[in-house]
Design an enzyme around this catalytic site. Structure first.
Site, PDB file in Angstrom:
ATOM      1  N   GLU A 147       6.940  -3.767 -12.395  1.00  9.53           N
ATOM      2  CA  GLU A 147       6.679  -4.373 -11.489  1.00  9.53           C
ATOM      3  C   GLU A 147       7.949  -5.038 -10.581  1.00  9.53           C
ATOM      4  O   GLU A 147       8.022  -5.945 -10.195  1.00  9.53           O
ATOM      5  CB  GLU A 147       5.810  -5.804 -11.687  1.00  9.53           C
ATOM      6  CG  GLU A 147       4.567  -5.411 -12.131  1.00  9.53           C
ATOM      7  CD  GLU A 147       3.776  -6.565 -12.392  1.00  9.53           C
ATOM      8  OE1 GLU A 147       2.488  -6.583 -12.683  1.00  9.53           O
ATOM      9  OE2 GLU A 147       4.194  -7.777 -12.742  1.00  9.53           O
ATOM     10  N   GLU A 303      -2.190  -1.445 -15.109  1.00  5.48           N
ATOM     11  CA  GLU A 303      -2.676  -2.841 -15.689  1.00  5.48           C
ATOM     12  C   GLU A 303      -3.741  -3.455 -14.981  1.00  5.48           C
ATOM     13  O   GLU A 303      -3.907  -3.353 -13.632  1.00  5.48           O
ATOM     14  CB  GLU A 303      -1.613  -3.964 -15.356  1.00  5.48           C
ATOM     15  CG  GLU A 303      -0.379  -3.912 -16.511  1.00  5.48           C
ATOM     16  CD  GLU A 303       0.613  -4.914 -16.101  1.00  5.48           C
ATOM     17  OE1 GLU A 303       0.345  -6.059 -15.549  1.00  5.48           O
ATOM     18  OE2 GLU A 303       1.901  -4.735 -16.371  1.00  5.48           O
TER      19      GLU A 303
END
Length: 665
Positions: A147, A303
């Site tokens: 991320e 995710e």
């Protein structure tokens, strides 16, 4: 990725648990139908306890156990969160805010992306990981970082300042080029040497907009350099193993189009809010973007939460059926993976209340049952793998324009790129017109219909691309405050929007942003009435026809929405933000005129419809009911249920939050 089954599973963090739990984990993975585990995302401190001290034993045993049980591994490079000892020995690796505050360990992502010391240690770690696991039988995919830009997207320290100066020198060649690009004749900002240039730290007045814009570009590039350094190591040891990183939501800090060029497969983390009734529309936009970033190839939902997250002010669980519905939304829009964060819910740490496949209460729970049921269903859909989604429409988006649009010292400072995107995307979603999200410099010739929300920053080549698209038969809708500045945030002269005046057939003399929460009436040429919000403009017609005029206020009677035939195509212009009904009507009519057709005409409101098609022509129609009540939905002749194989007839009833995947002949 060459998958024999959907990548199903998610983050597995065995280092958080005693090894006596691992055998139970393997049995629960079998019961849930898990085929892939992401391992080691935050494992750096567990494998390297000092500059020269390494212990990969736990990781060896975890990967061996996963391989023994037939679970593939997406192996992380572990560099997303440096260990505390690195900050203690090298505090210069820590990031600094624009105000000069140094950020310390105790969270995650506490590193300066430009730090050569951080990069050196990260690359050395990746070298050891790559050598150790290059031929491990469980290895399926490399996962670099995590991320990027989520917590620290910019750093203003002296190390970053030096790197920024080098980036500028490569971009502009000399300081005169920089001065021209940054308009430094204004406010006595002219530089005589690159040594005088700093990141846009906190200043006493409005900062230089071009400096801010270039620093955003530099910061995205600095993180990308970190990614590429690690990718080079992995490629040298495992040239045939795909490499990816998980792009987070619609992250403003990272230029997804630039990053996408360096991904073997696009990966995405998605966390919609169950408290928001229309969150699935924004999620659909993000999924269409992920598919488009990969040129239409399947992507990976890396995710999602099995139920609630832990970081909102109010963390709602996903209602029964909602996780399944939202998982299939990703599959319907091109994903070949349904992965979660995480497998077993953490007992301690910042994310201890983030849901997991195995909750604190264990597997005898609704969440585990729903995940296991979904795993069993996905195992019955191998034909869907590798199939693609075709789009008739495109929505244009550019990160540089986004950064520049939301800067200070504009006619209005509450313009939001995300809001503008969704205002234009939602009517297409509601009409079931599949839409790609593409860069304005992309080849647009394959699209029947193109939408351009607030493309504030436009270079000459991009303007020429859009003009040629319409001239050769394309249909385009462009909204206000587009085509205003060049790539250095300098205004295009010749009247707004200078690059598009001829194309649109309008000349905007002045911007008239509306007061906060203000509105203006719209009188449409077909006799209907609507409302404009946020913005209005003094528009002169130069070849266009007015489809709507302002009704009331200083601009009453002047054009608000226009249409012009140009070459073989058509260009519309919106000088305000129309209400949802007016926007929807306009875009549906324009799309129909362009020949952009719904995937399934006649589907009821709230039912999302998309189609994936295999290379041999087999089609899978995805029907997703986002309503909290059952609805009847027509289906094409000859359709069968892709999971059960039963004939569907002419109509089916979708339960609340129901899903149907129809296999079409």
């Amino acid at each position: 990725m060459h998958l024999d089954a959907f990548a199903f599973g998610g983050d597995y963090n065995p280092e958080q648990w005693p090894e006596s739990v691992w055998d139970s984990d393997m049995e629960l993975m079998r019961r849930a139908g898990i085929t892939m585990a992401t391992v080691g995302v935050f494992g750096w401190a567990q494998v390297q306890t000092g500059p020269d001290t390494f212990d990969f034993g736990w990781c060896d045993r975890a990967l061996d156990k996963l391989a023994e049980h037939g679970v593939g591994v997406c192996l992380a490079t572990m560099t997303a969160s440096p260990p505390p000892w690195l900050a203690r020995l090298h505090p210069e690796t820590l990031p600094v805010t624009a105000e000069g505050t140094r950020l310390w360990p105790g969270g995650r992502q506490h590193y300066c992306p430009s730090s050569p010391v951080y990069r050196e240690h990260a690359v050395a770690l990746v070298e050891r990981i790559a050598r150790r696991y290059a031929r491990h039988p469980a290895l399926r995919l490399w996962h670099i970082g995590n991320e990027y830009g989520c917590h620290v997207s910019t750093c203003y320290c002296d190390v970053s300042a030096e790197a920024f100066r080098g980036w500028l020198a490569r971009r502009y060649g000399d300081v005169d080029g920089l001065n021209e690009a940054w308009s430094t004749a204004f406010w006595s900002q002219r530089y005589t040497s690159f040594d005088e240039v700093l990141p846009p730290r906190t200043v006493p007045a409005i900062p230089n907009p071009a400096q801010n814009l270039d620093f955003q570009r530099f910061s995205s590039d600095a993180m990308l350099e970190c990614f590429l350094l690690e990718k080079d190591v992995l490629r040298a040891h495992t040239p045939d193993v795909p490499v990816t990183t998980n792009l987070l939501g619609l992250a403003k800090s990272v230029d997804f189009f630039e990053w996408a060029r360096h991904q073997d497969v696009i990966s995405h983390d998605s966390y919609p809010d169950p408290h928001r009734a229309d969150t699935h529309v924004e999620v659909a936009f993000n999924y269409d973007l992920m598919r488009s970033l990969g040129g239409g190839r399947p992507w990976l939902l890396m995710e999602q939460a099995p139920s609630a997250v832990n970081w909102r002010d109010r963390n709602a669980p996903k209602a029964p059926g909602q996780m399944r519905l939202w998982s299939y939304q990703a599959v319907a829009r091109g994903s070949d993976a349904v992965l979660y964060f995480q497998f077993r819910q953490s007992r301690g740490g910042a994310e201890r209340f983030h849901s997991a496949i195995v909750p604190h209460a264990g597997p005898r729970t609704r969440v585990f049952r729903e995940v296991a049921d979904l795993g069993a269903e996905l195992a019955k859909l191998p034909e869907v793998l590798g199939s693609r989604v075709r789009a008739d429409a495109a929505l244009l988006m550019d990160w540089s324009s986004w950064w520049a649009l939301e800067a200070e010292s504009h006619p209005a400072t509450d313009l939001s790129q995300v809001d503008a995107n969704l205002a234009h995307y939602r009517p297409l979603w509601e009409a079931r017109i599949t839409t790609d999200i593409v860069h304005p410099a992309a080849d647009l010739s394959r699209y029947r219909f193109v939408v351009v929300p607030n493309l504030y920053l436009v270079d000459a080549d991009v303007a020429a691309n859009l003009i040629e698209y319409v001239r050769t038969g394309g249909h385009l809708v462009m909204s206000f405050f587009s085509g205003i500045v060049d790539g250095n945030d300098r205004v295009h002269l010749g009247g707004y929007p200078a690059p598009f005046r001829e194309l649109l057939g309008v000349h905007v003399e002045e911007f008239w942003p509306l007061p906060p929460h203000g509105a203006v009436g719209l009188a449409l040429s077909d006799g209907h009435h609507g409302t404009g919000t946020l913005w209005s403009e003094w528009i002169n017609l130069e070849g266009a026809e007015a489809l709507a005029t302002f009704a009331g206020g200083e601009l009453s009677g002047r054009p608000a929405i226009t249409r012009r035939s140009y070459g073989a195509g058509v260009a519309y212009y919106l000088g305000t933000k129309p209400d949802a009904t007016t926007m929807g009507t306009l875009l549906r009519k324009a799309a129909a005129e362009a020949g952009a057709v719904p995937v399934l005409p006649g589907a009821p409101a709230g039912v999302e419809v998309t189609e994936r098609r295999t290379e041999d022509g087999t089609r899978f129609l995805f029907l997703l009911n986002h309503n909290v009540f059952a609805v009847p939905v027509p289906v094409p002749p000859g359709a069968t249920d892709a999971i059960s194989g039963r004939d569907l007839g002419e109509q089916v009833t979708l339960d609340r939050r129901g899903v149907l995947i129809a296999r079409l002949p």
